[in-house]
Scaffold this motif. Structure first.
Motif, mmCIF file in Angstrom:
data_model
loop_
_atom_site.group_PDB
_atom_site.id
_atom_site.type_symbol
_atom_site.label_atom_id
_atom_site.label_comp_id
_atom_site.label_asym_id
_atom_site.label_seq_id
_atom_site.Cartn_x
_atom_site.Cartn_y
_atom_site.Cartn_z
ATOM 1 N N ASN A 27 46.864 38.679 22.111
ATOM 2 C CA ASN A 27 45.877 38.326 22.840
ATOM 3 C C ASN A 27 45.964 37.357 23.995
ATOM 4 N N GLN A 28 46.495 38.071 25.292
ATOM 5 C CA GLN A 28 46.769 37.374 26.461
ATOM 6 C C GLN A 28 46.171 38.452 27.534
ATOM 7 N N VAL A 29 46.122 37.923 28.860
ATOM 8 C CA VAL A 29 45.894 38.630 29.875
ATOM 9 C C VAL A 29 46.791 39.080 30.927
ATOM 10 N N VAL A 30 46.946 39.848 31.611
ATOM 11 C CA VAL A 30 47.621 40.358 32.979
ATOM 12 C C VAL A 30 46.836 40.832 33.870
ATOM 13 N N VAL A 31 47.130 40.006 34.959
ATOM 14 C CA VAL A 31 46.322 40.387 36.240
ATOM 15 C C VAL A 31 46.956 40.960 37.492
ATOM 16 N N TRP A 32 46.499 41.928 38.079
ATOM 17 C CA TRP A 32 46.872 42.452 39.146
ATOM 18 C C TRP A 32 46.033 42.208 40.516
ATOM 19 N N ASN A 33 46.342 41.716 41.546
ATOM 20 C CA ASN A 33 45.409 41.250 42.402
ATOM 21 C C ASN A 33 45.908 42.160 43.862
ATOM 22 N N TYR A 34 45.187 42.977 44.459
ATOM 23 C CA TYR A 34 45.830 43.786 45.489
ATOM 24 C C TYR A 34 47.170 44.053 45.432
ATOM 25 N N TRP A 35 47.728 44.932 44.635
ATOM 26 C CA TRP A 35 49.144 45.093 44.371
ATOM 27 C C TRP A 35 50.204 44.034 44.313
ATOM 28 N N GLY A 36 49.607 42.988 43.958
ATOM 29 C CA GLY A 36 50.790 41.787 43.513
ATOM 30 C C GLY A 36 50.637 40.655 44.645
ATOM 31 N N MET A 37 49.306 40.280 45.017
ATOM 32 C CA MET A 37 49.093 39.227 46.013
ATOM 33 C C MET A 37 48.769 38.079 45.146
ATOM 34 N N GLY A 38 48.185 36.941 45.880
ATOM 35 C CA GLY A 38 48.067 35.801 45.374
ATOM 36 C C GLY A 38 46.892 35.124 44.525
ATOM 37 N N TYR A 39 46.751 34.004 44.452
ATOM 38 C CA TYR A 39 45.372 33.695 43.560
ATOM 39 C C TYR A 39 44.112 33.885 44.185
ATOM 40 N N TYR A 40 43.255 34.647 44.402
ATOM 41 C CA TYR A 40 42.088 34.783 44.629
ATOM 42 C C TYR A 40 41.321 36.165 44.510
ATOM 43 N N GLU A 41 40.423 36.367 44.990
ATOM 44 C CA GLU A 41 39.359 37.479 44.786
ATOM 45 C C GLU A 41 38.872 37.723 43.300
ATOM 46 N N GLN A 42 38.540 38.699 42.897
ATOM 47 C CA GLN A 42 37.557 38.789 41.560
ATOM 48 C C GLN A 42 38.341 38.430 40.438
ATOM 49 N N CYS A 43 39.705 38.595 40.443
ATOM 50 C CA CYS A 43 40.476 38.105 39.086
ATOM 51 C C CYS A 43 40.457 36.636 39.139
ATOM 52 N N THR B 106 43.778 33.240 59.000
ATOM 53 C CA THR B 106 43.869 34.426 57.990
ATOM 54 C C THR B 106 44.622 34.294 56.567
ATOM 55 N N TYR B 107 45.390 33.246 56.739
ATOM 56 C CA TYR B 107 46.059 32.982 55.547
ATOM 57 C C TYR B 107 45.489 32.007 54.454
ATOM 58 N N TYR B 108 44.334 31.647 54.748
ATOM 59 C CA TYR B 108 43.783 30.907 53.714
ATOM 60 C C TYR B 108 43.589 31.647 52.688
ATOM 61 N N PRO B 109 43.874 31.289 51.371
ATOM 62 C CA PRO B 109 43.888 32.090 50.456
ATOM 63 C C PRO B 109 42.752 32.856 49.926
ATOM 64 N N ASP B 110 41.449 32.278 49.879
ATOM 65 C CA ASP B 110 40.381 32.580 48.987
ATOM 66 C C ASP B 110 39.274 32.830 50.269
ATOM 67 N N MET B 111 38.951 34.181 50.559
ATOM 68 C CA MET B 111 37.772 34.542 51.477
ATOM 69 C C MET B 111 36.578 33.874 51.015
ATOM 70 N N GLN B 112 36.303 33.910 49.599
ATOM 71 C CA GLN B 112 34.866 33.515 49.226
ATOM 72 C C GLN B 112 34.766 31.865 49.614
ATOM 73 N N GLU B 113 35.819 31.280 49.142
ATOM 74 C CA GLU B 113 35.782 29.842 49.681
ATOM 75 C C GLU B 113 35.231 29.668 51.064
ATOM 76 N N LEU B 114 36.065 30.388 51.842
ATOM 77 C CA LEU B 114 35.768 30.188 53.305
ATOM 78 C C LEU B 114 34.064 30.447 53.546
ATOM 79 N N LEU B 115 33.578 31.565 53.057
ATOM 80 C CA LEU B 115 32.325 32.074 53.082
ATOM 81 C C LEU B 115 31.234 30.893 52.776
ATOM 82 N N THR B 116 31.778 30.237 51.668
ATOM 83 C CA THR B 116 30.946 28.903 51.451
ATOM 84 C C THR B 116 30.733 27.869 52.499
ATOM 85 N N ALA B 117 31.791 27.747 53.379
ATOM 86 C CA ALA B 117 31.843 26.696 54.316
ATOM 87 C C ALA B 117 31.224 27.312 55.609
#
Length: 492
Positions: free
Chosen positions: A120-136, A372-383
């Motif tokens: 009972n564990q989870v494995v995540v794919w974000n954009y073919w192996g990118m960093g910690y952001y987006e839906q996941c 561009t390299y700020y990791p999370d677009m949604q965080e940018l959008l809140t600002a």
């Protein structure tokens, strides 16, 4: 290839996808000791090893390769020159075919695959192996909040560097550990279409597909001009891949409809909203943090320029073409915004990371702040106080804040004909728009918020949003239920 056909000792040419699969297969077969090292045509800066083995440039190995056996672990389509170079220095070249590599990957998955080993564990794919952001990111954070005992693995590519919470375990794509984690995790989550194909997903695993776009803007996958024209985009193969998902998560009525057509998907669609957009329904803002990080004065508002990508830049690598496509004077736009909204603005710009990979964007560094390299677009959008884009689906997400979105584009007809194309032509979008800097500034100066809010109401009513701040919770409810009652979902 069977183990008996391999030399007793050999080098491996390649340090990419094929080579990693080959390496993992050798490890499963307990034949790592046969490897003498890895070879590539050109080393990346600071690259001295691969999978724990020495990595050398072919030019450095010329005098020592005579009589040596070299397994070529790169795609057959690009291997012809490599084989000639190896023969020229007296080495014996052994080509691993694409089919052999595919079979090796299946064998590695089969080695680990077992209901009895499932955890009972989870494995995540974000954009073919990118960093910690987006839906996941937003899903696993809600999962961790609810149950801190559940392990979360995040797949990353070889050169990706990302900051993960201490409870997220990063796993390198195609590594031995990757295959073990992928095979033993009950839940697979991705926001793209390729990682969890029928070849690597076990029948008793539960695959959640979130996708990463939402609005009626650019066409995607099988609906798009580019995908249909792309080499290797076979309709049957793509349909099988997308239908490996147990559920897809829709953010709107329109999104639900697109999944059926663009993804040739006939499985379960849950109308839960998009997890990444939960942030807009909470009293959360990263404005102070972002201002501090980028040295922005506290009294300034933020305008974010975030245009979409043009795939031609990957082929042309033309900086002049970049300036032509993104032809906008951000300093003029800033002055217009200051006059209309009565406040000074910091201008931030965020290009697609692919732009940086292929084109020099030095010209854009003359005005504005590169995020561009700020990791999370949604965080940018809140600002962000004002979003400026062309065709990016971020306009839909940001509209949930009810703040102004302005569009600036001059190549819609070309984009329709040459690239993805549009579901709804941009001229029909509810946002003020200009086809030049001058036109855009006029739209900003004459902006009527009351009229804008009416148009947004009609836009959301027309295409139906499911976002309400509870999407992540709904996904986690399902994950926990699968853990507790796997038979309910046909997984035992």
């Amino acid at each position: 290839m069977v183990t008996a056909n391999l030399p007793d000792r050999f080098y491996i040419y390649g340090a990419g996808h094929h080579a990693r699969i080959f390496m993992s297969w050798l490890r499963v077969c307990k034949m790592e000791s046969r490897i003498k090292g890895f070879i590539v045509s050109q080393l990346a800066e600071g690259q001295e090893e691969f999978c724990g083995w020495p990595l050398k440039c072919l030019k450095e190995m010329v005098s020592s390769l005579r009589g040596e056996k070299v397994c070529v672990a790169i795609s057959e389509a690009i291997s012809f020159g490599v084989k000639d170079n190896l023969i020229a220095v007296g080495a014996e070249s052994i080509q691993l075919t694409d089919k052999q590599i595919e079979n090796m990957e299946e064998n590695v998955f089969s080695f680990f695959a077992s209901k009895e080993n499932l955890l009972n564990q989870v494995v995540v794919w974000n954009y073919w192996g990118m960093g910690y952001y987006e839906q996941c990111k937003y899903i696993v954070e809600e999962l961790h909040r609810r149950d801190k005992s559940i392990k979360v693995y995040w797949v990353i590519k070889e050169l990706v560097k990302a900051d993960f919470p201490e409870w997220v375990i990063s796993v390198k794509f195609d590594s031995y550990e990757y295959y073990e984690v992928m095979s033993k995790s009950r839940i697979l989550i991705t926001n793209v279409n390729s990682p969890c194909s029928p070849r690597c997903k076990q029948s008793y695993q539960y695959y959640i597909f979130t996708w990463h776009g939402i609005g009626p803007t650019k066409r995607v996958e099988w609906d798009s001009n580019e995908c249909r024209a792309a080499v290797g985009y076979d309709k049957k193969v793509m349909s099988d891949r997308w239908n490996a998902a147990d559920i897809m998560i829709a953010g709107s009525d329109f999104c639900h409809h697109v999944y059926r057509n663009a993804f040739l998907y006939d499985g379960v669609i849950e109308n839960w909203g998009y997890p990444r957009n939960d942030i807009f329904f909470k009293e959360i803002s990263y404005k102070d943090e972002i201002k501090k990080r980028f040295g922005i004065e506290k009294d300034k508002k933020i305008m974010l320029y975030a245009p979409t990508f043009r795939h031609e830049l990957m082929k042309s690598k033309d900086a002049d073409r970049l300036k032509e496509i993104y032809d906008i004077d951000l300093s003029m736009v800033s002055r217009a915004a200051e006059k209309r909204f009565g406040s000074k603005f910091a201008i931030l710009y965020r290009f697609h990371p692919f732009v940086y990979s292929f084109v020099d964007i030095t010209a854009y560094r003359q005005y504005g702040i590169d995020v561009t390299y700020y990791p999370d677009m949604q965080e940018l959008l809140t600002a962000t106080d004002i979003l400026l884009t062309d065709y990016s689906s971020s306009m839909w997400d940001f509209s949930l804040t009810r703040k102004p979105v302005f569009l600036c584009y001059h190549d819609a007809e070309e984009y329709e004909a040459k690239y993805n194309g549009f579901y709804i032509f941009p001229d029909e979008y509810p946002y003020p728009k200009g086809h030049s800097t001058e036109e855009l500034c006029q739209e900003i100066m004459s902006f009527d918020d009351k009229e804008y809010q009416k148009r947004l109401d009609g836009w959301f009513e027309r295409f139906g949003t499911y976002d309400d701040g509870k999407a992540s919770a709904r996904v986690v409810d399902r994950i926990l239920d699968v853990f507790e009652h796997p038979a309910k979902y046909g997984k035992e």
